[in-house]
Design a protein around this motif. Structure first.
Motif, PDB file in Angstrom:
ATOM      1  N   UNK A  96       0.861  -1.182   0.000  1.00 18.25           N
ATOM      2  CA  UNK A  96       0.000   0.000   0.000  1.00 18.25           C
ATOM      3  C   UNK A  96       0.896   1.231   0.000  1.00 18.25           C
ATOM      4  N   UNK A  97       0.726   2.074  -0.997  1.00 19.18           N
ATOM      5  CA  UNK A  97       1.504   3.302  -1.105  1.00 19.18           C
ATOM      6  C   UNK A  97       0.648   4.448  -0.587  1.00 19.18           C
ATOM      7  N   UNK A  98       1.041   5.023   0.546  1.00 19.61           N
ATOM      8  CA  UNK A  98       0.267   6.089   1.170  1.00 19.61           C
ATOM      9  C   UNK A  98      -0.323   5.646   2.490  1.00 19.61           C
ATOM     10  N   UNK A  99      -0.152   6.487   3.519  1.00 21.93           N
ATOM     11  CA  UNK A  99      -0.621   6.145   4.868  1.00 21.93           C
ATOM     12  C   UNK A  99      -1.665   7.138   5.363  1.00 21.93           C
ATOM     13  N   UNK A 158      -2.392   9.892  -2.838  1.00 24.04           N
ATOM     14  CA  UNK A 158      -2.858  11.263  -2.884  1.00 24.04           C
ATOM     15  C   UNK A 158      -2.838  11.930  -4.240  1.00 24.04           C
ATOM     16  N   UNK A 159      -2.879  13.272  -4.181  1.00 26.96           N
ATOM     17  CA  UNK A 159      -3.134  14.080  -5.372  1.00 26.96           C
ATOM     18  C   UNK A 159      -2.069  13.934  -6.445  1.00 26.96           C
ATOM     19  N   UNK A 199      -7.595   9.220  -6.896  1.00 26.74           N
ATOM     20  CA  UNK A 199      -8.541   9.090  -8.014  1.00 26.74           C
ATOM     21  C   UNK A 199      -9.721  10.064  -7.957  1.00 26.74           C
ATOM     22  N   UNK A 200      -9.884  10.788  -6.859  1.00 30.64           N
ATOM     23  CA  UNK A 200     -10.942  11.806  -6.820  1.00 30.64           C
ATOM     24  C   UNK A 200     -10.547  12.932  -5.872  1.00 30.64           C
ATOM     25  N   UNK A 259     -12.432  12.472   2.647  1.00 28.01           N
ATOM     26  CA  UNK A 259     -11.918  11.305   3.358  1.00 28.01           C
ATOM     27  C   UNK A 259     -13.010  10.268   3.582  1.00 28.01           C
ATOM     28  N   UNK A 260     -14.271  10.700   3.699  1.00 28.75           N
ATOM     29  CA  UNK A 260     -15.365   9.734   3.829  1.00 28.75           C
ATOM     30  C   UNK A 260     -15.401   8.799   2.628  1.00 28.75           C
ATOM     31  N   UNK A 261     -15.313   9.373   1.433  1.00 25.55           N
ATOM     32  CA  UNK A 261     -15.332   8.558   0.223  1.00 25.55           C
ATOM     33  C   UNK A 261     -14.076   7.701   0.131  1.00 25.55           C
TER      34      UNK A 261
END
Length: 586
Positions: free
Chosen positions: A10-13, A180-181, A318-319, A329-331
């Motif tokens: 997993x890339x991103x924490x 992330x972005x 992705x969004x 963050x909910x999505x």
């Protein structure tokens, strides 16, 4: 080069990556999380946590711990428009399901309530659970590239320690980009994006400032839109939105920059000085903690690439969208929940790789929809700000507009009505319950072919779909919540939600009087053939659970002998139903 082999990389924490790791551990999946950062976030960032996300946390046993550290919705009660924090108030509206006209609707629809849970509080909880249950975590480590072995289909990723420059190869069954972005995984995967120009620049200013005397006890509120009409606005702030992090001593001032501003050149002292102006009380001394900027307005057309169905992206990768409606963050966490059970079932050999194709089919339309909604809400805000003269560079013009709100003239009355209509129209942001809950999944993992009609929808104007939750057991819908009691439960024992009987990494079947024997036999055959366990619960008079409020009987959409078959989900339960009459379906 050093090699590591694991189940999942997993890339991103952040919220997406941390929650994915946390959820995967419930399916016996372990792996490695990497983050280019040196720690969890130091600023609050995302904060509003809705019912659907709390249901997700509830399913893995984390709701109560998170709720103890969150600010309850009673302190989120109002959204205000005012000149400054201590200045004139132009409007006040209910927020986050606290409207007396809708409070009962929110309460009856979910076993969980909304709360304010900053990302800086949630991330450590998720990462603690993940690392205590088999995941490893490496900070200061960046993702470089990947290739897929054509023989084994395993993913060979190159990661790099940013402190030592050491490169490591990670061989994994799955690669998940939650970075992330500026997602490197999304870039390497060559995901197509729909970019909308003109998203604008937002500056997040995190400060310590004790504003208790301005807000308590009569003005608890989450959102404060600050016009500050008495001075020319700096380029970095045409308008500010303040929200508390800790009531009411820590704050984030979100400053929306003027159009066409793409970089912040102001010094921290200039920004802090503007915060003092926005507070509007010289006795308050604000202390700057941290600054961050964001430009968000895009979504991916797909979350994976054909031929690489063990590599995915999720969350902000992705969004991304403007900070309206509080859905980011909910999505992201709900993306993670959807993906986790599918990886879990494939990992346990309970499903083929084709199940993973349903991740994009089910989640991408939701990511696209929330970006559109946030942008639409932003345009509604722009109309309101224009009406109030916010884009006007001359403070005298702004003050004149505000003065006209009190004029005893036809023009004054027209302005007041226009202002009221725009404020009330933004209820789709403050109480967009349908947007949060009406998520209907459509994919090959579902079987709606035996339904006699389309899924139910809200009646009335189109905005009702965003405002109101339409409960249903149509295939692909969220499981309706109903409070139940065990037959022997005393009056002092707590009730249990339909959500608590489902999820937990298993398929669940709900039936009623006359249905249990046949469905238990059927699920036994399924387990014998497929090795998949299906838990059966009968709800009815003197059955496994009693429908004491009769809510399940109204919501189940089938007869007593029928069934509602639930996939793994916390609240985004994928639902199959059979038996629309009392006839037992064989």
């Amino acid at each position: 080069m050093v090699q590591i082999e694991t189940d999942v990389l997993i890339v991103g924490a952040g919220p997406a990556g941390a929650s994915l790791a946390c959820f995967l551990t419930h399916y016996g999946v372990t792996g490695l999380i990497i983050s280019k950062a040196s720690s969890t976030v130091r600023t609050p960032r995302s904060h509003y946590t809705n019912n659907a996300t709390f249901e997700c946390l509830r399913d893995v046993g984390l709701e109560e711990e998170c709720r103890q550290l969150a600010t309850p919705k009673e302190l989120l009660m109002y959204s205000r428009i005012c000149t400054t924090m201590g200045g004139e108030e132009l409007s006040r509206t209910y927020n986050c399901g606290t409207d007396p006209n809708r409070h009962g609707e929110f309460k009856k629809a979910s076993p969980c309530e909304q709360a304010d849970l900053p990302q800086s509080v949630l991330e450590p909880i998720l990462l603690r659970v993940a690392t205590q249950n088999g995941f490893h975590l490496r900070w200061d480590c960046q993702f470089v590239s990947f290739h897929q072995d054509e023989t084994t289909a395993k993913v060979h990723s190159v990661i790099q320690d940013v402190l030592t420059n050491q490169k490591i190869t990670v061989i994994s069954k799955f690669l998940c980009g939650a970075d992330g972005a500026r997602s490197v995984v999304a870039r390497e995967l060559q995901l197509p994006f729909n970019d909308n120009p003109g998203g604008g620049l937002a500056l997040n200013v995190f400060v310590d400032a004790d504003l208790n005397h301005l807000l308590t006890p009569h003005s608890p509120g989450l959102i404060h839109i600050l016009l500050h009409p008495t001075k020319p606005q700096p380029d970095f702030c045409s308008l500010a939105i303040a929200r508390f992090v800790k009531p009411f001593t820590q704050w984030v001032f979100v400053m929306l920059a003027k159009p066409n501003i793409t970089a912040i050149t102001a010094t921290p002292s200039e920004i802090l000085s503007h915060v003092q102006d926005l507070i509007g009380d010289p006795s308050v001394k604000a202390t700057l903690k941290r600054l961050s900027t964001k430009i968000n307005e895009t979504y991916a057309e797909r979350y994976s690439t054909p031929g690489k169905n063990n590599i995915f992206c999720l969350g902000d990768a992705v969004h991304r969208h403007p900070p309206f409606n509080g859905l980011g963050s909910n999505t992201s966490i709900q993306d993670a929940y959807n993906l986790a059970w599918k990886i879990g079932f494939v990992h346990q050999s309970l499903a083929s790789l084709s199940l993973l194709d349903s991740y994009t089919a089910e989640r991408q339309p939701i990511g696209k929809a929330i970006v559109k909604r946030a942008n639409d809400t932003g345009r509604m805000h722009a109309k309101l700000f224009s009406l109030l003269g916010v884009p006007n560079p001359d403070p005298a013009d702004k003050l004149q507009i505000l003065s006209r709100l009190g004029d005893d003239t036809a023009q004054g009355e027209e302005l007041r009505l226009a202002f009221q209509n725009l404020v009330e129209g933004l209820d789709v942001e403050r109480h967009g319950f349908g947007l949060e809950m009406n998520q209907l999944y459509q994919s090959d993992a579902l079987y709606p072919d035996d339904e006699i009609g389309p899924p139910p929808t809200n009646t009335g104007p189109p905005k009702h779909a965003d405002l109101y939750y339409c409960e249903s057991t149509y295939p692909g819908s969220r499981l309706p919540h109903a409070w139940l009691r065990a037959p022997a439960a005393g009056s002092k024992e707590p009730m249990i939600s339909t959500h608590d009987l489902a999820g937990k990494g298993k398929f669940t079947l709900f039936t009623g009087i006359g249905g249990k024997k046949g469905w238990v036999e059927a699920t036994g055959m399924v387990k014998g053939l497929l090795g998949v366990e299906v838990v059966v619960h009968s709800i009815g008079w003197r059955e496994d659970y009693r429908d004491v409020f009769f809510d399940w009987g109204r919501k189940r959409g089938v007869g007593e002998r029928g069934l509602v078959l639930l996939w793994i989900y916390f609240s985004l339960f994928v639902v199959q139903r059979m038996g629309t009459s009392n006839k037992l379906v064989n």
